[in-house]
Design a protein around this motif. Structure first.
Motif, PDB file in Angstrom:
ATOM      1  N   LYS A   2       0.862  -1.182   0.000  1.00 52.23           N
ATOM      2  CA  LYS A   2       0.000   0.000   0.000  1.00 52.23           C
ATOM      3  C   LYS A   2       0.895   1.229   0.000  1.00 52.23           C
ATOM      4  O   LYS A   2       1.790   1.358   0.843  1.00 52.23           O
ATOM      5  CB  LYS A   2      -0.913   0.011   1.223  1.00 52.23           C
ATOM      6  N   THR A   3       0.643   2.100  -0.959  1.00 52.62           N
ATOM      7  CA  THR A   3       1.332   3.382  -1.022  1.00 52.62           C
ATOM      8  C   THR A   3       0.398   4.421  -0.435  1.00 52.62           C
ATOM      9  O   THR A   3      -0.766   4.512  -0.844  1.00 52.62           O
ATOM     10  CB  THR A   3       1.716   3.746  -2.467  1.00 52.62           C
ATOM     11  N   ILE A   4       0.917   5.179   0.529  1.00 51.63           N
ATOM     12  CA  ILE A   4       0.085   6.148   1.240  1.00 51.63           C
ATOM     13  C   ILE A   4       0.752   7.522   1.266  1.00 51.63           C
ATOM     14  O   ILE A   4       1.975   7.629   1.279  1.00 51.63           O
ATOM     15  CB  ILE A   4      -0.213   5.697   2.686  1.00 51.63           C
ATOM     16  N   ASP A   5      -0.076   8.551   1.237  1.00 49.44           N
ATOM     17  CA  ASP A   5       0.369   9.915   1.504  1.00 49.44           C
ATOM     18  C   ASP A   5      -0.075  10.256   2.915  1.00 49.44           C
ATOM     19  O   ASP A   5      -1.264  10.157   3.246  1.00 49.44           O
ATOM     20  CB  ASP A   5      -0.252  10.909   0.519  1.00 49.44           C
ATOM     21  N   VAL A   6       0.886  10.649   3.750  1.00 47.48           N
ATOM     22  CA  VAL A   6       0.602  11.015   5.134  1.00 47.48           C
ATOM     23  C   VAL A   6       0.873  12.508   5.274  1.00 47.48           C
ATOM     24  O   VAL A   6       1.933  12.989   4.883  1.00 47.48           O
ATOM     25  CB  VAL A   6       1.472  10.216   6.124  1.00 47.48           C
TER      26      VAL A   6
END
Length: 163
Positions: free
Chosen positions: A4-8
């Protein structure tokens, strides 16, 4: 393997105490081994402030009670999950890992006190879904006449998912 690629994003910091705040230090986000958060795979800073620096790009040095600042600092992480772990295939999670202090002046003496409360806040692989917000409360130990606490508001946005 699933990824999973996430922007935080560190969205805002809001002073929820009764004293001015001016936190120094860092707020990191990290991907770490799911069963051992000392094994770090990726690390990014959402907030970093050293002595003499403002706490916000606008130049703000401190935040009065009830006020907030918008940061909108976004970093991208990739979190992996392999199911059964094996050599080189370690399950991961994301953590918020702050290390923040506050200078307190008491009777002409400056004391540096550590914030506590949201230390190593974990977000497990299966908890990462869609768009979510997370509020983390940071406090200092009670000192006479000083109620320093704030809420950091973060968002996590799932950019892509595979596997």
């Amino acid at each position: 393997m699933a990824e999973k690629t996430i922007d935080v994003t560190l969205a805002t910091i809001t002073n929820t105490g009764t004293s001015h705040i001016s936190p120094k230090g860092v707020i990191n986000i990290r991907t770490v081994r799911a069963v051992d958060d000392e094994q770090i795979f990726q690390s990014e800073n959402l907030y970093q402030r050293d002595n003499g620096q403002p706490m916000h790009p606008s130049g703000v040095q401190s935040l009065a009670p009830g006020q907030s600042l918008t940061y909108s600092v976004t970093k991208r992480l990739t979190v992996s999950h392999f199911g059964e772990e094996s050599s080189g295939h370690l399950n991961q999670m994301m953590i918020f890992d702050p290390d923040l202090t506050q200078d307190i002046v008491e009777l002409g003496t400056v004391d540096t006190v550590h914030y506590f409360g949201c230390f190593k806040r974990k977000v497990r692989f299966d908890e990462i879904e869609g768009f979510q917000t997370i509020d983390c409360l940071h406090n200092i130990a009670a000192l006479a006449n000083h109620n320093c606490r704030f809420t950091a508001n973060y968002t996590i946005n799932l950019v892509s998912s595979s596997g």
